[in-house]
Scaffold this motif. Sequence first.
Motif, mmCIF file in Angstrom:
data_model
loop_
_atom_site.group_PDB
_atom_site.id
_atom_site.type_symbol
_atom_site.label_atom_id
_atom_site.label_comp_id
_atom_site.label_asym_id
_atom_site.label_seq_id
_atom_site.Cartn_x
_atom_site.Cartn_y
_atom_site.Cartn_z
ATOM 1 N N GLY A 72 0.801 -1.210 0.000
ATOM 2 C CA GLY A 72 0.000 0.000 0.000
ATOM 3 C C GLY A 72 0.837 1.265 0.000
ATOM 4 O O GLY A 72 2.020 1.255 0.349
ATOM 5 N N GLU A 73 0.207 2.373 -0.386
ATOM 6 C CA GLU A 73 0.923 3.633 -0.517
ATOM 7 C C GLU A 73 0.164 4.833 0.044
ATOM 8 O O GLU A 73 0.786 5.782 0.518
ATOM 9 C CB GLU A 73 1.233 3.901 -1.988
ATOM 10 N N LEU A 74 -1.169 4.820 0.006
ATOM 11 C CA LEU A 74 -1.929 6.007 0.373
ATOM 12 C C LEU A 74 -2.999 5.695 1.413
ATOM 13 O O LEU A 74 -3.613 4.614 1.407
ATOM 14 C CB LEU A 74 -2.609 6.620 -0.855
ATOM 15 N N HIS A 75 -3.225 6.669 2.289
ATOM 16 C CA HIS A 75 -4.330 6.645 3.236
ATOM 17 C C HIS A 75 -5.648 6.687 2.464
ATOM 18 O O HIS A 75 -5.740 7.294 1.398
ATOM 19 C CB HIS A 75 -4.197 7.873 4.154
ATOM 20 N N ALA A 76 -6.675 6.062 2.992
ATOM 21 C CA ALA A 76 -7.995 6.142 2.372
ATOM 22 C C ALA A 76 -8.477 7.594 2.335
ATOM 23 O O ALA A 76 -8.051 8.435 3.134
ATOM 24 C CB ALA A 76 -8.990 5.282 3.144
ATOM 25 N N VAL A 77 -9.375 7.885 1.417
ATOM 26 C CA VAL A 77 -9.912 9.243 1.278
ATOM 27 C C VAL A 77 -10.846 9.552 2.448
ATOM 28 O O VAL A 77 -11.825 8.825 2.687
ATOM 29 C CB VAL A 77 -10.672 9.399 -0.054
ATOM 30 N N ILE A 78 -10.525 10.607 3.179
ATOM 31 C CA ILE A 78 -11.412 11.076 4.245
ATOM 32 C C ILE A 78 -12.457 12.025 3.656
ATOM 33 O O ILE A 78 -13.653 11.892 3.910
ATOM 34 C CB ILE A 78 -10.599 11.790 5.343
ATOM 35 N N HIS A 79 -11.993 12.976 2.864
ATOM 36 C CA HIS A 79 -12.843 13.893 2.122
ATOM 37 C C HIS A 79 -12.005 14.443 0.971
ATOM 38 O O HIS A 79 -10.795 14.648 1.142
ATOM 39 C CB HIS A 79 -13.345 15.046 3.015
ATOM 40 N N PRO A 80 -12.599 14.699 -0.182
ATOM 41 C CA PRO A 80 -11.814 15.204 -1.309
ATOM 42 C C PRO A 80 -11.044 16.485 -1.010
ATOM 43 O O PRO A 80 -10.024 16.756 -1.655
ATOM 44 C CB PRO A 80 -12.872 15.434 -2.399
ATOM 45 N N ASP A 81 -11.508 17.277 -0.053
ATOM 46 C CA ASP A 81 -10.821 18.523 0.291
ATOM 47 C C ASP A 81 -9.621 18.312 1.219
ATOM 48 O O ASP A 81 -8.879 19.252 1.485
ATOM 49 C CB ASP A 81 -11.782 19.507 0.949
ATOM 50 N N ILE A 82 -9.442 17.087 1.731
ATOM 51 C CA ILE A 82 -8.338 16.789 2.644
ATOM 52 C C ILE A 82 -7.264 16.031 1.871
ATOM 53 O O ILE A 82 -7.526 14.939 1.348
ATOM 54 C CB ILE A 82 -8.812 15.945 3.845
ATOM 55 N N PRO A 83 -6.061 16.598 1.752
ATOM 56 C CA PRO A 83 -4.995 15.903 1.010
ATOM 57 C C PRO A 83 -4.722 14.524 1.608
ATOM 58 O O PRO A 83 -4.699 14.352 2.835
ATOM 59 C CB PRO A 83 -3.789 16.836 1.170
ATOM 60 N N ARG A 84 -4.485 13.565 0.744
ATOM 61 C CA ARG A 84 -4.176 12.210 1.201
ATOM 62 C C ARG A 84 -2.710 12.122 1.613
ATOM 63 O O ARG A 84 -1.831 12.706 0.977
ATOM 64 C CB ARG A 84 -4.477 11.196 0.109
ATOM 65 N N ILE A 85 -2.454 11.393 2.675
ATOM 66 C CA ILE A 85 -1.099 11.156 3.146
ATOM 67 C C ILE A 85 -0.702 9.723 2.812
ATOM 68 O O ILE A 85 -1.523 8.919 2.364
ATOM 69 C CB ILE A 85 -0.976 11.400 4.661
ATOM 70 N N THR A 86 0.563 9.409 3.017
ATOM 71 C CA THR A 86 1.023 8.048 2.781
ATOM 72 C C THR A 86 0.569 7.128 3.912
ATOM 73 O O THR A 86 0.380 7.546 5.065
ATOM 74 C CB THR A 86 2.545 7.987 2.652
ATOM 75 N N ASN A 87 0.383 5.874 3.588
ATOM 76 C CA ASN A 87 -0.022 4.833 4.533
ATOM 77 C C ASN A 87 0.466 3.507 3.988
ATOM 78 O O ASN A 87 0.334 3.241 2.788
ATOM 79 C CB ASN A 87 -1.549 4.813 4.677
ATOM 80 N N VAL A 88 1.040 2.685 4.837
ATOM 81 C CA VAL A 88 1.457 1.351 4.413
ATOM 82 C C VAL A 88 0.840 0.301 5.328
ATOM 83 O O VAL A 88 0.575 0.559 6.500
ATOM 84 C CB VAL A 88 2.999 1.198 4.411
ATOM 85 N N GLY A 89 0.590 -0.867 4.753
ATOM 86 C CA GLY A 89 0.131 -2.008 5.525
ATOM 87 C C GLY A 89 1.250 -3.022 5.666
ATOM 88 O O GLY A 89 2.202 -3.031 4.866
ATOM 89 N N TYR A 90 1.139 -3.875 6.679
ATOM 90 C CA TYR A 90 2.194 -4.852 6.953
ATOM 91 C C TYR A 90 1.630 -6.272 6.936
ATOM 92 O O TYR A 90 0.716 -6.602 7.703
ATOM 93 C CB TYR A 90 2.842 -4.563 8.304
ATOM 94 N N LEU A 91 2.192 -7.098 6.057
ATOM 95 C CA LEU A 91 1.844 -8.509 5.961
ATOM 96 C C LEU A 91 2.907 -9.300 6.709
ATOM 97 O O LEU A 91 4.094 -9.236 6.369
ATOM 98 C CB LEU A 91 1.777 -8.929 4.494
ATOM 99 N N ILE A 92 2.489 -10.031 7.714
ATOM 100 C CA ILE A 92 3.414 -10.695 8.636
ATOM 101 C C ILE A 92 3.502 -12.182 8.332
ATOM 102 O O ILE A 92 2.476 -12.860 8.182
ATOM 103 C CB ILE A 92 2.951 -10.496 10.101
ATOM 104 N N ASP A 93 4.740 -12.671 8.267
ATOM 105 C CA ASP A 93 5.029 -14.101 8.110
ATOM 106 C C ASP A 93 4.246 -14.729 6.958
ATOM 107 O O ASP A 93 3.541 -15.741 7.122
ATOM 108 C CB ASP A 93 4.763 -14.837 9.426
ATOM 109 N N GLY A 94 4.357 -14.116 5.788
ATOM 110 C CA GLY A 94 3.803 -14.698 4.586
ATOM 111 C C GLY A 94 2.293 -14.720 4.505
ATOM 112 O O GLY A 94 1.722 -15.483 3.715
ATOM 113 N N GLY A 95 1.626 -13.908 5.322
ATOM 114 C CA GLY A 95 0.178 -13.818 5.261
ATOM 115 C C GLY A 95 -0.548 -14.288 6.495
ATOM 116 O O GLY A 95 -1.789 -14.304 6.524
ATOM 117 N N ARG A 96 0.191 -14.631 7.541
ATOM 118 C CA ARG A 96 -0.496 -15.077 8.758
ATOM 119 C C ARG A 96 -1.306 -13.950 9.382
ATOM 120 O O ARG A 96 -2.381 -14.183 9.950
ATOM 121 C CB ARG A 96 0.511 -15.642 9.762
#
Length: 211
Positions: free
Chosen positions: A104-128
């Motif tokens: 992942g790269e971006l935070h979900a849209v809160i509102h179109p007037d609010i700039p999106r920030i970066t966000n990453v997710g973490y997959l642990i131990d091959g998907g556990r």
Amino acid sequence: MKLTKKSHACVRLEKDGRTLVIDPGGFSEQDAAAGADAMLVTHEHPDHFDEGRLRAALEANPAARIWTLKSVAQQIAAAFPGRVHTVGHGDTFTAAGFDVQVHGELHAVIHPDIPRITNVGYLIDGGRVFHPGDALTVPDLPVETLMLPVQAPWNKISEVIDYVREVKPQRAYDIHDALLTDLARPIYDRQIGALGGTDHQRLTPGASADV
């Protein structure tokens, strides 16, 4: 692997005597990161990133490390040289004995007037375990346990249900739930459980499960 739910978006994972903590933010317990060997932070919003909690954990354990995106790393890295690592989508690394993939790269849209920030997710131990932070990111590997953001200014329950359907985890545990009152929780439990197509469960803060 032992998974312990902390308040809101924070999760502790324990394996082989080592502890990995994800998103010990300002809505989680003051000691949410205590005893951590490694910490992962998905993004800079204060309910996910609390500098004081991270600093306390790093000072208590000189071997502890943090992996996070640039916007968080630049706020704390100078005080702990070599111990704060910047990551982005597609990166892989090992933290406290856990294999981690970044999605992942971006935070979900809160509102179109609010700039999106970066966000990453973490997959642990091959998907556990997969913790998406504040986004409905679908990893490119099967997920056994999905940490499911159930209630936020940026989502609605139909999106949450469709996200569970798309990821198709073996089970989903609620996170991002500090804004959800106990009165409303049964509604979410019924609808996600009935329509998500997976084993949907909720852990109270401090409760654990083997995953």
